[in-house]
Scaffold this active site. Sequence first.
Site, short mmCIF file in Angstrom:
data_model
loop_
_atom_site.label_atom_id
_atom_site.label_comp_id
_atom_site.label_asym_id
_atom_site.label_seq_id
_atom_site.Cartn_x
_atom_site.Cartn_y
_atom_site.Cartn_z
N GLY A 143 14.32 58.60 2.80
CA GLY A 143 15.40 58.52 1.81
C GLY A 143 14.89 58.72 0.40
O GLY A 143 15.55 59.38 -0.42
N ASP A 144 13.70 58.18 0.11
CA ASP A 144 13.09 58.38 -1.21
C ASP A 144 12.78 59.86 -1.43
O ASP A 144 12.95 60.39 -2.52
CB ASP A 144 11.80 57.58 -1.34
CG ASP A 144 12.00 56.09 -1.10
OD1 ASP A 144 13.14 55.61 -1.26
OD2 ASP A 144 11.01 55.42 -0.75
N SER A 145 12.30 60.52 -0.37
CA SER A 145 11.97 61.94 -0.45
C SER A 145 13.22 62.77 -0.70
O SER A 145 13.21 63.71 -1.51
CB SER A 145 11.29 62.41 0.83
OG SER A 145 10.14 61.67 1.08
#
Length: 344
Positions: A296-298
Amino acid sequence: MPFSLLCLGNPLLDIQAVCPTEFLEKYDLKANDAILADEKHMPIYEEILKYDAKFLAGGAAQNTARGAQYVLPADSVVYCGCVGEDKFSSFLREANKKEGLYSAYLVEKDQPTGKCAVIVTGTDRSLVTDLSAANHYKVDHLKSPEIWKFVEDAQYYYVGGYHLTVCVPAILALGQHAAETNKVFSMNLSAPFLAQFFKDQMNSVAPYWDILIGNESEAAAYAESHNLGTTDVTEIAKAIATLPKANTKRPRHVVITQGADSTIVVSADATGVASTKIYPIRPIAASEIIDTNGAGDSFAGGFIGSIVSGKSIDEAVEVGHWLASWTVRLNGPAYPYPKIEYSA
């Protein structure tokens, strides 16, 4: 050359290991969740070392900053947060430097650098965070002449939702500056507990959201805490997109990822008219997935980095999916090196 994107969050050292499900049960943890550690969780940071643990530069917003930098030209992103004066903060600086991300840390000498136990079971990951120094970030650092120069030079801002537990005045300072100067302010919902237990803090910064990113479980937690009376992700995104907005010159985009399912984007203009688009993800064979931690951060990094580079929402979602598809093929919130360029 000024940095185009300024990110604010909680810099952490990730201690990641593949553990048996009994490990989760021992500490009363869920397989796919994120929590702040309390007293009963403190032994976890020593115990996880027994499982061939790896040390990685982490913290959700720092992961996203690294992802944005990955898709942008060198020296495009500066990252703010609070660390201790120890070997772990040196590790974080070196890791960021290697990836071209500039670390503009506040150093709290009396606190150790924050850490996050990343317990991997199958393709799930449970995050247990001891903020330590990260919990001591102060708006005075952001407003200091050196750092505020970065704020003034940047055209885009990204804040990790976890920072709602740390320094809301700093988030408000960025949001207000963005609204006054017609710059882009983006944020992440980050974890279900934030909408549940930091609702007032979240609501105080909501008027400044030009872009809000989250996943389906975070959207569900938001809907429940705000009594929206629906579990439909699109309806929840519409409700958020049409909230009152400080800067009416820009539309608001609410981007909700759903793991292996399609990503939903709801956009609303100043009149409150909302439009919805659905974006299928890039399919990946299950055999290629090594670790979903940081996916999700990516996605957020690829998305925000693309917006900074002038790409459309459609293109930004595609780049987010592309970068996340590479991250899950690697251990930890990592990006492929040697660096590869996005291809449609």
